[in-house]
Design a protein around this motif. Structure first.
Motif, PDB file in Angstrom:
ATOM      1  N   GLU A 148       0.711  -1.195   0.008  1.00 59.89           N
ATOM      2  CA  GLU A 148       0.072  -0.001  -0.037  1.00 59.89           C
ATOM      3  C   GLU A 148       0.930   1.208  -0.096  1.00 59.89           C
ATOM      4  OE1 GLU A 148      -2.134   1.499   3.817  1.00 59.89           O
ATOM      5  OE2 GLU A 148      -3.777   0.750   2.537  1.00 59.89           O
ATOM      6  N   ILE A 149       0.757   1.925  -0.947  1.00 58.01           N
ATOM      7  CA  ILE A 149       1.389   3.449  -1.085  1.00 58.01           C
ATOM      8  C   ILE A 149       0.954   4.388   0.169  1.00 58.01           C
ATOM      9  CG2 ILE A 149       1.709   5.363  -2.264  1.00 58.01           C
ATOM     10  CD1 ILE A 149       2.917   3.003  -3.559  1.00 58.01           C
ATOM     11  N   LEU A 203       7.979  -7.352   0.286  1.00 57.29           N
ATOM     12  CA  LEU A 203       7.660  -8.681   0.894  1.00 57.29           C
ATOM     13  C   LEU A 203       8.600  -9.128   2.152  1.00 57.29           C
ATOM     14  CD1 LEU A 203       7.394 -10.629  -2.624  1.00 57.29           C
ATOM     15  CD2 LEU A 203       5.576 -10.083  -0.989  1.00 57.29           C
ATOM     16  N   ASN A 204       9.675  -8.376   2.141  1.00 53.69           N
ATOM     17  CA  ASN A 204      10.693  -8.725   3.316  1.00 53.69           C
ATOM     18  C   ASN A 204      10.464  -8.030   4.370  1.00 53.69           C
ATOM     19  OD1 ASN A 204      12.443 -10.520   1.519  1.00 53.69           O
ATOM     20  ND2 ASN A 204      13.288  -8.664   0.630  1.00 53.69           N
TER      21      ASN A 204
END
Length: 454
Positions: free
Chosen positions: A82-83, A161-162
């Motif tokens: 999400e920005i 994702l990390n």
């Protein structure tokens, strides 16, 4: 310098008014010393007081984006993909940075590591933290910019994702509000402030003749009518630390040990020379004396004023003002803010660059002059205030005891103008700076007793 000329006309020094900056300067004065509190209070106060400053700039910069960027109040509430934009305090993870916890857990017999000129390493990481937690920052924007621990910053991006936050843009508080200052062309009658640092009296680089030349210049006793008229336009002198370099006490093992004060182990000559110099200058012009790293004052910043008892001749003059380091001042409605160099010296260790002027300019944009305190720069553990926040944008911002002279006029988004001046050590360079109070133009004056120089 020209030979002294005689002129029947009397040259009078110009006068200037001083202003009361209230809590800006008073916050640097430590009235009661209490070291029971934790330094975490200072970080918390800094974030609370600067969060809205940064958030205001972030909204102006990012609220009109398409797709819309959402402000997330707590770092741990960020949603993956999400920005969004966050506001928090930078923390630099640097394996070469001193760590007191590592020091006390190591074997006491291990020799201490020598001081490093830089803490930087290829493995350094940048984190953003608030009351809820911290997140690692990644991205090209992070790789290519300069970051130091303690700066309050806004970042725009998204969580990957990390679990790291990939940054695409950053923003800071920017310059604070500033009193209007009318900038005009230079005039012969313009008033100036003389900025000096690093007299180094008693040190290896100390040159008594150059100090005498400086004294005669400031008091108007050197040169011809033109030079004396220029000197008369100097309405205030600010000495930014490291005025005295006292040799370490020497001990003679062949003599019996004495307890208490032993006159033979201390050298008083540097203080006496400095007192005489100040007496001459104060007889002609107002002087603000700031302590520095080598001066007899507190080690932690803000350093408290040098006690007048050390300067028995000078303290009799009403033109003598012993002030803190850092220091706020006001002369003819021009605000000054400066330090004796410890703040930039510490920031220097966090970055790969050697451009100290760039670092000083960045502190103006960060709206904080000592972000690395208390992490690696010793300071008093304030509870409910952070006096190093630049709540106002100064017209003149100087940093003493640097390797060379440099200056830049920094323009703010709302018309602010701040003259940043890097002052070199006088004992090493023989150079002082003069700043025009009306135009904020800056020039140097150099003194030399070496025949090879003009």
């Amino acid at each position: 310098m020209a030979i002294m000329e005689t002129d029947p006309a009397t040259i009078n020094r110009r006068t200037a008014t001083t202003g009361d900056l209230g809590t800006l300067q008073q916050d640097f004065v430590v009235k009661t010393r209490d070291y029971k509190q934790q330094y975490a209070h200072l970080y918390f106060t800094r974030l609370v007081r600067m969060r809205q400053m940064v958030l205001t700039q972030a909204k102006l910069k990012w609220d009109s984006l398409d797709p819309e960027a959402k402000h997330v109040e707590k770092i741990l509430d960020v949603q993956q993909g999400e920005i969004s934009y966050l506001v928090g305090t930078i923390y630099m993870e640097m394996k070469l940075k001193p760590n007191i916890l590592d020091d006390i857990t190591k074997d006491h017999w291990v020799a201490a590591q020598p001081d490093r000129p830089k803490y930087t390493d290829d493995t350094d990481s940048v984190y953003l933290e608030d009351e809820s937690g911290r997140v690692k920052l990644t991205g090209v924007k992070i790789t290519n910019d300069v970051f130091v621990t303690g700066v309050v910053m806004g970042v725009l991006g998204s969580e990957d994702l990390n679990g790291d936050f990939k940054v695409v843009d950053i923003c800071y508080a920017g310059q604070g509000p500033q009193e209007h200052h009318a900038f005009m062309e230079t005039d012969e009658e313009d008033k100036h402030i003389a900025l000096i640092s690093g007299l180094g009296i008693g040190g290896n680089d100390f040159k008594p003749l150059e100090l005498d030349l400086l004294s005669e210049f400031l008091t108007g006793e050197i040169g011809g009518v033109k030079e004396q008229t220029n000197c008369a336009n100097i309405v205030r002198v600010v000495i930014a630390g490291n005025s005295i370099v006292t040799p370490p006490p020497t001990e003679d093992d062949s003599k019996a040990k004495k307890y208490g004060y032993d006159r033979s182990t201390f050298v008083t000559a540097p203080t006496l020379i400095f007192d005489s110099f100040l007496q001459e200058v104060c007889s002609s012009v107002d002087v603000d004396l700031m302590p520095g790293e080598s001066d007899p004052s507190s080690v932690t910043i803000p350093q408290q004023p040098i006690h007048p008892a050390l300067l028995p001749k000078t303290r009799q003059y009403s033109t003598f003002h012993s002030v803190t380091n850092p220091y706020w001042g006001s002369v003819d409605h021009v605000t000054l803010l400066g330090g004796s160099g410890q703040t930039i010296d510490d920031i220097y260790k966090y970055v790969n660059s050697d451009n100290r002027l760039e670092m000083a300019v960045k502190t103006v944009g960060w709206r904080h002059m000592a972000p690395t305190a208390p992490d690696t720069l010793w300071c008093y553990p304030f509870m409910n205030i952070d006096p190093f926040i630049m709540n106002k944008a100064p017209h003149i911002y100087f940093v003493g005891n640097q390797d060379k002279f440099a200056t830049e006029l920094v323009a703010g988004a709302d018309g602010q103008r701040t003259r940043v001046v890097m002052l070199p050590s006088f004992s090493s360079t023989g150079t002082i700076a003069l700043v025009n109070l009306r135009t904020l133009e800056c020039k140097t004056v150099s003194f030399s007793t070496t025949k090879a120089e003009n």
